[in-house]
Design a protein around this motif. Structure first.
Motif, PDB file in Angstrom:
ATOM      1  N   ALA A  93       0.706  -1.124   0.154  1.00 25.85           N
ATOM      2  CA  ALA A  93       0.002   0.021   0.135  1.00 25.85           C
ATOM      3  C   ALA A  93       0.922   1.221   0.028  1.00 25.85           C
ATOM      4  O   ALA A  93       0.316   2.281   0.213  1.00 25.85           O
ATOM      5  N   VAL A  94       2.028   1.121  -0.084  1.00 29.75           N
ATOM      6  CA  VAL A  94       3.058   2.143  -0.177  1.00 29.75           C
ATOM      7  C   VAL A  94       3.600   2.354  -1.461  1.00 29.75           C
ATOM      8  O   VAL A  94       4.216   1.340  -2.148  1.00 29.75           O
ATOM      9  N   ASP A  95       3.690   3.606  -1.881  1.00 32.51           N
ATOM     10  CA  ASP A  95       4.137   3.924  -3.198  1.00 32.51           C
ATOM     11  C   ASP A  95       5.214   5.046  -3.194  1.00 32.51           C
ATOM     12  O   ASP A  95       4.761   6.238  -3.600  1.00 32.51           O
ATOM     13  N   LEU A  96       6.304   4.840  -2.327  1.00 33.77           N
ATOM     14  CA  LEU A  96       7.506   5.873  -2.300  1.00 33.77           C
ATOM     15  C   LEU A  96       8.198   5.673  -3.229  1.00 33.77           C
ATOM     16  O   LEU A  96       9.005   4.389  -3.208  1.00 33.77           O
ATOM     17  N   ARG A 102      11.533   2.542  -6.643  1.00 29.92           N
ATOM     18  CA  ARG A 102      10.657   2.318  -5.811  1.00 29.92           C
ATOM     19  C   ARG A 102      11.362   1.819  -4.455  1.00 29.92           C
ATOM     20  O   ARG A 102      12.380   0.939  -4.521  1.00 29.92           O
ATOM     21  N   LEU A 103      10.855   2.270  -3.253  1.00 30.33           N
ATOM     22  CA  LEU A 103      11.472   2.140  -2.076  1.00 30.33           C
ATOM     23  C   LEU A 103      11.348   0.518  -1.931  1.00 30.33           C
ATOM     24  O   LEU A 103      10.377   0.027  -1.977  1.00 30.33           O
ATOM     25  N   GLU A 104      12.406  -0.235  -1.585  1.00 36.79           N
ATOM     26  CA  GLU A 104      12.309  -1.415  -1.557  1.00 36.79           C
ATOM     27  C   GLU A 104      11.380  -2.228  -0.330  1.00 36.79           C
ATOM     28  O   GLU A 104      11.255  -1.481   0.829  1.00 36.79           O
ATOM     29  N   ASP A 105      10.506  -3.102  -0.779  1.00 36.63           N
ATOM     30  CA  ASP A 105       9.698  -3.680   0.375  1.00 36.63           C
ATOM     31  C   ASP A 105      10.447  -4.048   1.929  1.00 36.63           C
ATOM     32  O   ASP A 105      10.040  -3.668   2.825  1.00 36.63           O
TER      33      ASP A 105
ATOM     34  N   LYS C 143       7.178   2.946 -13.218  1.00 37.61           N
ATOM     35  CA  LYS C 143       5.619   3.079 -12.371  1.00 37.61           C
ATOM     36  C   LYS C 143       4.667   2.282 -12.680  1.00 37.61           C
ATOM     37  O   LYS C 143       3.913   1.794 -12.185  1.00 37.61           O
ATOM     38  N   PHE C 144       4.878   1.709 -14.056  1.00 35.26           N
ATOM     39  CA  PHE C 144       3.671   0.697 -14.194  1.00 35.26           C
ATOM     40  C   PHE C 144       4.397  -0.615 -14.862  1.00 35.26           C
ATOM     41  O   PHE C 144       3.345  -1.588 -15.072  1.00 35.26           O
ATOM     42  N   LYS C 145       5.572  -0.466 -15.236  1.00 36.21           N
ATOM     43  CA  LYS C 145       6.123  -1.768 -16.042  1.00 36.21           C
ATOM     44  C   LYS C 145       5.539  -3.118 -15.378  1.00 36.21           C
ATOM     45  O   LYS C 145       5.142  -4.122 -15.963  1.00 36.21           O
ATOM     46  N   GLN C 146       5.630  -3.230 -14.090  1.00 32.45           N
ATOM     47  CA  GLN C 146       5.355  -4.279 -13.297  1.00 32.45           C
ATOM     48  C   GLN C 146       3.920  -4.895 -13.577  1.00 32.45           C
ATOM     49  O   GLN C 146       3.898  -6.186 -13.878  1.00 32.45           O
ATOM     50  N   PHE C 147       3.099  -4.030 -13.529  1.00 30.35           N
ATOM     51  CA  PHE C 147       2.001  -4.338 -13.817  1.00 30.35           C
ATOM     52  C   PHE C 147       1.567  -4.670 -15.439  1.00 30.35           C
ATOM     53  O   PHE C 147       0.459  -5.194 -15.693  1.00 30.35           O
ATOM     54  N   ALA C 225      -1.513  -3.422  -6.785  1.00 30.72           N
ATOM     55  CA  ALA C 225      -2.325  -2.551  -7.641  1.00 30.72           C
ATOM     56  C   ALA C 225      -3.629  -2.207  -6.976  1.00 30.72           C
ATOM     57  O   ALA C 225      -3.954  -1.015  -7.116  1.00 30.72           O
ATOM     58  N   ILE C 226      -4.188  -3.229  -6.410  1.00 29.50           N
ATOM     59  CA  ILE C 226      -5.504  -2.980  -5.802  1.00 29.50           C
ATOM     60  C   ILE C 226      -5.344  -1.945  -4.656  1.00 29.50           C
ATOM     61  O   ILE C 226      -6.167  -1.051  -4.463  1.00 29.50           O
ATOM     62  N   GLN C 227      -4.436  -2.107  -3.537  1.00 30.56           N
ATOM     63  CA  GLN C 227      -4.256  -1.419  -2.471  1.00 30.56           C
ATOM     64  C   GLN C 227      -4.034   0.213  -2.962  1.00 30.56           C
ATOM     65  O   GLN C 227      -4.609   1.020  -2.516  1.00 30.56           O
ATOM     66  N   LEU C 228      -3.123   0.260  -4.156  1.00 27.58           N
ATOM     67  CA  LEU C 228      -2.909   1.676  -4.377  1.00 27.58           C
ATOM     68  C   LEU C 228      -3.923   2.305  -5.271  1.00 27.58           C
ATOM     69  O   LEU C 228      -4.395   3.428  -5.091  1.00 27.58           O
TER      70      LEU C 228
END
Lengths: 129, 125, 245
Positions: A93-96, A102-105, C143-147, C225-228
């Protein structure tokens, strides 16, 4: 005439017992039942607090019964399970983004556990000081 | 396969409850374990001296404005988290009758408990 | 030299003659490099030519051979007998979809949902060819590649109890692809797609079980994806309160 006859399989009501992943999900969701109970015990404590010293001491005494200790131990185990699952899902749920990455999990999860340790120690300190 | 008429979309009010669920879940994840440990185990067993949790101390704390806010949040906010989960878990275990009423009862319960604690704290001032 | 054999249970359903599905057992010669799909091909070539299953590329990119392997959604070409041998393997059609025949399922509902999310770039304003290409930085692509790795195999739908409980739910893959296009800097269709996201059947049908992301053979993370999208939908809700359409 069409020979198609798609067969629909029924979902059994106990679907969440058929697979360990789903069972763990249900335990996670089920942890809320005991946490609800714990919140109600605290709400009851606030009521007793508002009724004066004798009432409040009665509440504290009731918490000493073996049954109460048992319930609290169970609630503690489930609350910790909630914490673990909450932290492990937190990165989703984090998109930093830092410098286009992207900040690593791992970093996000570790950050949560670090904060958890600090908060826990802090609470134990202020209550004993 | 494409539909000729434009579909109408109905916005869900779930963001309100999801927001409270998320806030409560965060609080529960960080604080509930240590709270249970203190009030439910360490103090009743006498490992932490109950003088640290005496009527005077707690009453004094709960009658300051910031103390009252902290007590309200600690007691009531987790309920918005747990009853949201219970509401959805009812659907998961196949209890599909009267979803509207289930919703009213679940969130109503969290609301009632919040008001209950809020009123008590207000009284104590 | 006697051959090593492995037992494979296949759930059969022949709509023209069967009232309900039944299990048929086959014995297949075992080699460690044999995939489940190859085992099915062996069965069709040598044991029972009436058995039906979908397949095409044999290399986990077409998304045709999804099935339940011992109750877990997998691609037949990406699952190997060696991970089960000497135990029995049980094969069933993908869960949560109606069975068309044997291991073939009806995926119309998923395809309908996929079409609905408009899984293509909707430019903010059409550009003439002479104006050149739409440009994007590596950061914008990240930002989207993974999906965008989704192959529409449907394993995530078979893994989703919320879709099983109520198939009005838009579901993991369609929502992940919706996120993929919403997150694309070249796209201007977010407002159209948020209408789908904001519904009860949109992201709010998800309770974050998270199994969709575990079974995905392409490491797409539909749960994320759904959480975001839930966060986006909540922002959209707040904006909608102050600025009703």
């Amino acid at each position: 005439m069409t020979k198609r006859k798609p067969y629909k399989r029924e979902l059994p009501t106990d679907w969440w017992l058929k697979h360990a992943f789903y069972t763990k999900y249900m335990i996670r969701e089920g942890s809320s039942v005991l946490i609800t109970l714990y919140s109600l015990i605290l709400a009851w404590g606030v009521l007793r607090l508002s009724q004066g010293e004798a009432a409040f001491n009665g509440w504290l005494e009731a918490l000493q019964s073996p049954f109460s200790i048992f319930i609290h131990l169970l609630a503690l185990a489930l609350a910790l399970y909630h914490t673990i699952t909450w932290f492990s899902l937190a990165p989703k749920a984090v998109d930093l983004w830092l410098k286009g990455k992207r900040l690593e999990d791992k970093v996000i999860v570790a950050g949560h556990y670090g904060a958890f340790a600090v908060v826990t120690v802090f609470c134990l300190l202020i209550i004993t000081l | 396969m494409s539909e000729t008429t434009e579909k109408t979309y109905k916005r869900s009010h779930e963001p309100v409850f999801w927001g409270l669920f998320g806030a409560g879940g965060m609080l529960t994840a960080f604080l509930t374990p240590v709270m249970i440990l203190i009030t439910g185990i360490l103090i009743p067993l006498g490992i932490i001296n109950s003088q640290n949790f005496s009527y005077e101390k707690i009453h004094g704390f709960a009658t300051t404005w910031y103390g009252a806010v902290i007590v309200l949040v600690l007691v009531a906010l987790p309920l918005w988290h747990t009853l949201h989960r219970i509401f959805h878990a009812l659907h998961d275990i196949g209890i599909n009758r009267g979803r509207d009423w289930q919703q009213v009862i679940c969130y109503g319960f969290a609301f009632a408990a919040s008001i209950f604690v809020f009123t008590l704290l207000l009284q104590m001032f | 030299m006697s051959e090593l054999m492995i037992e494979i249970d296949v759930l059969r359903y022949r709509p023209e003659m069967d009232e309900k599905p039944f299990t048929q057992m086959f014995e297949v010669p075992y080699t460690p490099d044999m995939s489940i799909l190859e085992a099915l091909q062996y069965i069709k070539d040598h044991l029972d030519s009436t058995i039906s299953f979908r397949w095409s590329c044999r290399m986990a990119i077409c998304g045709s051979c999804g099935m339940m392997v011992n109750g877990v959604p997998k691609l037949g070409c990406k699952a190997f007998l060696r991970d089960y041998y000497p135990k029995k393997v049980s094969l069933e059609p993908l869960a949560n979809f109606p069975i068309e025949r044997d291991l073939v399922v009806v995926m119309d509902d998923f395809i309908k949902k996929l079409e609905e999310v408009k899984p293509y770039i909707i430019p903010e304003k059409e550009k003439c060819l002479s104006e050149g290409t739409y440009q994007q930085t590596p950061e914008q692509m990240a930002k989207f590649k993974q999906f965008s790795m989704c192959i529409n195999c449907g394993l995530c739908y078979a893994a989703c109890p919320q879709y099983a409980l109520d198939n009005k739910f838009t579901g993991p893959a369609a929502l992940a692809l919706l996120a993929r296009y919403n997150r694309d800097s070249r796209d201007g269709g977010e407002a159209q797609r948020m209408k789908i996201v904001n519904q009860e059947e949109g992201v709010w049908g998800c309770t974050f079980v998270g199994y969709c992301s575990v079974v995905c053979p392409k490491d797409v993370d539909p749960a994320a994806a759904i959480q975001l999208l839930k966060v986006e939908s909540s922002k959209d809700y707040l904006i909608g309160m102050f600025k009703p359409e």
